[in-house]
Design an enzyme around this catalytic site. Structure first.
Site, PDB file in Angstrom:
ATOM      1  N   GLU A 161       0.422  -3.371  12.867  1.00  0.00           N
ATOM      2  CA  GLU A 161       1.581  -3.725  13.201  1.00  0.00           C
ATOM      3  C   GLU A 161       1.612  -5.060  14.194  1.00  0.00           C
ATOM      4  O   GLU A 161       2.754  -5.993  13.761  1.00  0.00           O
ATOM      5  CB  GLU A 161       2.449  -2.583  14.067  1.00  0.00           C
ATOM      6  CG  GLU A 161       2.836  -1.449  13.192  1.00  0.00           C
ATOM      7  CD  GLU A 161       3.456  -0.445  14.098  1.00  0.00           C
ATOM      8  OE1 GLU A 161       2.818   0.117  15.052  1.00  0.00           O
ATOM      9  OE2 GLU A 161       4.721  -0.072  13.842  1.00  0.00           O
ATOM     10  N   GLU A 183      -0.216   6.685  11.596  1.00  0.00           N
ATOM     11  CA  GLU A 183       0.796   7.636  12.509  1.00  0.00           C
ATOM     12  C   GLU A 183       1.213   8.821  11.838  1.00  0.00           C
ATOM     13  O   GLU A 183       1.226   9.868  12.470  1.00  0.00           O
ATOM     14  CB  GLU A 183       1.878   6.847  12.991  1.00  0.00           C
ATOM     15  CG  GLU A 183       1.526   5.696  14.101  1.00  0.00           C
ATOM     16  CD  GLU A 183       0.920   4.458  13.698  1.00  0.00           C
ATOM     17  OE1 GLU A 183       0.736   4.340  12.282  1.00  0.00           O
ATOM     18  OE2 GLU A 183       0.982   3.278  14.267  1.00  0.00           O
TER      19      GLU A 183
END
Lengths: 574, 574
Positions: A161, A183
């Site tokens: 990210e 995740e």
């Protein structure tokens, strides 16, 4: 907070020692000498930011920052790096973010930290990291400082990210490095620091491929990553340094940054004395009983410097920069360290003409790299306010200085209360308060949705917007401000204080959660951008998932990660 | 579900009796003879829908529907009314929604129902009510059937949100009627059925006024409500009927609906036999062990009728209408009654040419009111799929009919798997599967974000979009479909079934919450609309608030409402 398992006693960072041991204070002020997790090397137009996270350097006890994973402390350093890059390094036109570790760029947010943190900590942590990543994009877009992610090892979760916030992502072709968002499969939460949104909305990865990617914990290597748009290029190890340098040079060639002397960001002076926080131009007094804080922002006390060079020479003492730094620090301090203080009451006081004089120069010198940075910093700071989960109330009284840039604080507020006339028993001879709208309020500080706060206020009411634009440059008293739609309410001194007291009492009695949800819906009207989607849709879903037992319950995936046991899920789809 | 306090055993509505007592089945099929909560009167071009909620007529035991408050059962009737209005009443050009009670239009969602419901029930309830309100706006925008809210009493919370879905809101000026959103001050939750969003994004109420409004439980009377834009007009009691009639007539005058004979929506035939649900063209078989359902949609078996009049004459047997009804019912049934079934696998089979033939006529006759309604209904049904919190997977095999309208099911899916060649051991002589993209996929069924599913798929990749548009009308085999970017993966029969098995197993092992959050971020790329803001931002915040102890904990405001005790809050702002 039933899910709290870490004793946060002993968290450090602050140097005031004002907070009791049970309420540790996070200090967002840092400097290169204090960095534990980054090195920064300067090579002419290009800076190299290297992530070398100190495993034992976590901000809170209870976890080790292995594999270049990060916590809030790491991100505070990254934020500081970005700020210094902008102000201290006018010569830097491209920033290469890379890792000092072998085979690992960054493993993302530390999972044990997340698992052990209270909900509020997770939410605040994610908000700050999102703001820092938005700041990287802002530097690329508006500062002539292009960020390049040079992934010389795997980038997982928040590590990828971080790369997504860069303009260019290069992955080492070494047979092992991957990009991944593990995740969902490993932790039962989202890649919530912009990951899901940037993959589809910035990188334009097809949704079915985004789905494959976000459910495959091991991620993808270079060939697939390039084909799908997850990264821009792969480069073999033997030509790595040269290729990265070349890409940085190419990015730098598009920049208009002039070089020359930077402005050093010396340590921001701040004193915390009991419940009073004081900076040079901003002060705040917390009233714990009423769960509110009075924030007063002072207008400048002197004329602007003669020219942009003189402004640069003033450095951190240049009023608009000092204002941005102080507000920025105060917002972060209150947000992170004062969770129970639900209402922030803004006052602006001082000489309106001096605010306007400084504003005029910020416009006149906008092409100057330093003044440009100051304008951008004020914009980012006001945006921070927009996504702050506190009720914001502006109080406009005699002597107030809500004009131009300072009027943005009122426009960012959820409500604006203005005294009609004067406080008869305090200063009957005072001049009644006025506000003044200027061009500054109509373009310089766009919100995350791309609209100015003025446009947002009158969204869908073009006639009202045209009318209020017609009032630019005029001193508006309470009747005029009310007529123009710039204030919520004008009350005379008999009613004013009583009304304000009631408003703050009422606010303090409401569910903090519902206020957060309500305000974040009201503040962002009209169009959406990647930024508002990240703070709205993505963050709201992530917060929901964070609080659900499937993630944070005793058998939740987040809590069990690393224990050898998988998460046990309530299997209902909701 | 630790917050479950109501025993839902005994919920009725279904007539199949297939579900065990612990897993009550909600049936979304109803008809005017069965209505408990509404009366509908027809007066030429205008229909009057009157809310007269049966206090004892709740769908689930444990609460009374006082003050015209609603539960899912009430909303199922409202949905049915809207559907029949469109198909059975081509003469109706304006719909007046009003109340049969004195002084109370509608008190919104029943609070005891909300307080006692499991989280999943609350979420599903809100989703369906949101869809029904979007349907009201769709009728106003696209069916020439303008909805008018005639508030002959107070409209509170969901009652006012219902009014917000109407094009025109009139409030009785009787000295007592108000509009209000008391969710935040009284319940600690949001006005989550579009309320916050529509107030600022549709009614363009200034954010500070929206803030006052949403925190003032008693709401506002007519003068303020009109001045702020919360309602369009107030009308005294003595001219009420006439004025409402006049406004309805004026709205009707703008409509192009032709009058004439409607198409009766007879009861949708459906059989549930164990884990198999069968309609005429759609069937579904649930595999509880694998937590998935196989859904097969059949192409038409005959040519389209000769003209639009003949299509109308076919009525509910007209294939495209039957398809919409069956899919709609199946989606609602599975969503509400089969929470553990996390993956929906779509197959389309039958004669591709007949799908295309029907599609062509849907375009050719689009101006016909009935065909227009069928097109709109298909659009709404596909949108329902987009916001369904289940993993959607399309399987494209020999004999499949994923072309035109049926291809939308594949494009709505999170992934598309296509067999390369044939199943050698099943039917080696079969023709390999092909898909065909048509203009139908490029305009007729926009998603909530205003883009078609094709545009969403290639958002930000204009070249790819242009290329795939060039492939319209061509039969694409697995290589062609892969090349065009229309499928996720093409595999030969040796790998295909194994891969699919693994995919479904993996999916079933993931956290349902994180899948919901992930899918709802991936599916809605690019621009946002009021609709996507409601399902994204507003709903996500509401779900977060619903699950927080401040609302749903033992001392939460939602749970304590009506007990005489106020909610006790964790006062941290998060």
């Amino acid at each position: 907070m039933s899910e709290t398992t870490i004793d946060r006693t002993g968290v450090v960072g602050g140097d005031e020692g004002a907070a009791p041991a049970e309420q540790p204070v996070v200090d967002f002020r840092t400097s290169p000498e204090q960095y534990k997790h980054f090195t920064v090397e300067y090579d002419g137009e290009v800076a190299y930011v290297k992530l070398v996270v100190d495993e034992q350097g976590g901000l809170v006890p209870g976890y080790e920052l292995k594999m270049n994973s990060y916590d809030l402390g790491v991100d505070i350093e990254l934020y500081d790096i970005g700020q210094r890059m902008r102000f201290e390094h006018p010569e830097v036109k491209a920033v290469v973010m890379t890792s000092g570790m072998e085979k690992m760029f960054c493993a993302g947010a530390n999972i044990r930290m997340l698992a052990g943190s209270p909900h509020s900590w997770k939410v605040n942590f994610c908000k700050f990291t999102n703001e820092t990543r938005n700041g990287i994009e802002d530097a690329t877009a508006h500062s002539g400082q292009t960020w390049i992610a040079a992934l010389n090892g795997s980038a997982a979760g928040g590590g990828y990210e971080l790369a997504l916030a860069c303009d260019d992502i290069v992955l080492m072709d070494d047979g092992s490095s991957t990009v991944s968002l593990p995740e969902v499969p490993l932790l039962g939460v989202l890649p919530g620091t912009g990951g899901l949104t940037r993959v589809v909305d910035k990188r334009h990865v097809r949704k079915d491929r985004a789905d494959l990617f976000a459910t495959k914990s091991e991620g993808y290597r270079g060939d697939t990553a390039v084909a799908w748009g997850l990264v821009d290029a792969t480069v073999p190890r033997n030509s790595w340094d040269e290729e990265i340098r070349e890409r940085a040079r190419a990015a730098a060639a598009t920049s208009g940054r002039p070089g020359g002397e930077g402005v050093t960001l010396t340590k921001l002076p701040r004193s915390i004395d009991g419940d009073t926080i004081t900076y040079d131009h901003v002060s705040a007094t917390i009233d714990r009983g009423r769960r509110m804080v009075d924030i007063t922002v002072a207008a400048p006390t002197g004329q602007p410097p003669a020219d942009a060079a003189a402004a640069r020479a003033q450095g951190v003492d240049y009023y608009p920069l000092a204002l941005a730094r102080e507000l920025d620090d105060l917002i972060l301090h209150l947000r992170t360290n004062e969770l129970l203080i639900g209402s922030w009451v803004f006052r602006a006081k001082g000489d309106q003409e001096l605010v306007l004089a400084h504003d005029a120069k910020l416009a006149e010198w906008a092409e100057d790299w330093f003044v440009n940075e100051v304008n951008l910093y004020l914009k980012r700071t006001l945006k921070r306010l927009d996504v702050t989960s506190r009720s914001l109330i502006a109080v406009i009284e005699p002597g107030s200085a809500f004009v131009g840039t300072l009027l943005e604080l009122a426009l960012a507020s959820d409500r604006q209360y203005m005294l009609e006339g004067v406080y008869e028993d305090v200063d009957p001879d005072a001049s009644p308060a006025t506000i003044r709208l200027t061009d500054v309020n109509d373009g310089r500080y766009p919100m995350g949705n791309g609209l100015t706060r003025l446009e947002s206020r009158f969204h869908g009411r073009d006639e009202d917007l045209a009318k209020v634009r017609g009032a630019k440059g005029q001193d508006l008293d309470s009747a005029g401000a009310d007529e123009a739609g710039l204030i919520t309410m004008a009350l005379d001194d008999i009613d004013f204080e009583e009304e304000l007291r009631i408003v703050l009492e009422e606010r303090a009695a409401l569910s903090p959660d519902s206020l957060t949800g309500m305000e974040s819906n009201h503040r962002f009207v009209g169009p959406e951008t990647m930024e508002t989607k990240i703070f709205g849709r993505l963050t709201a879903w992530q917060n929901w998932i964070f609080i659900r037992p499937n993630a944070s319950g005793p058998e939740g995936a987040l809590r069990r990660y690393g224990s050898g046991q998988k998460g046990e899920y309530d299997l209902e789809r909701v």
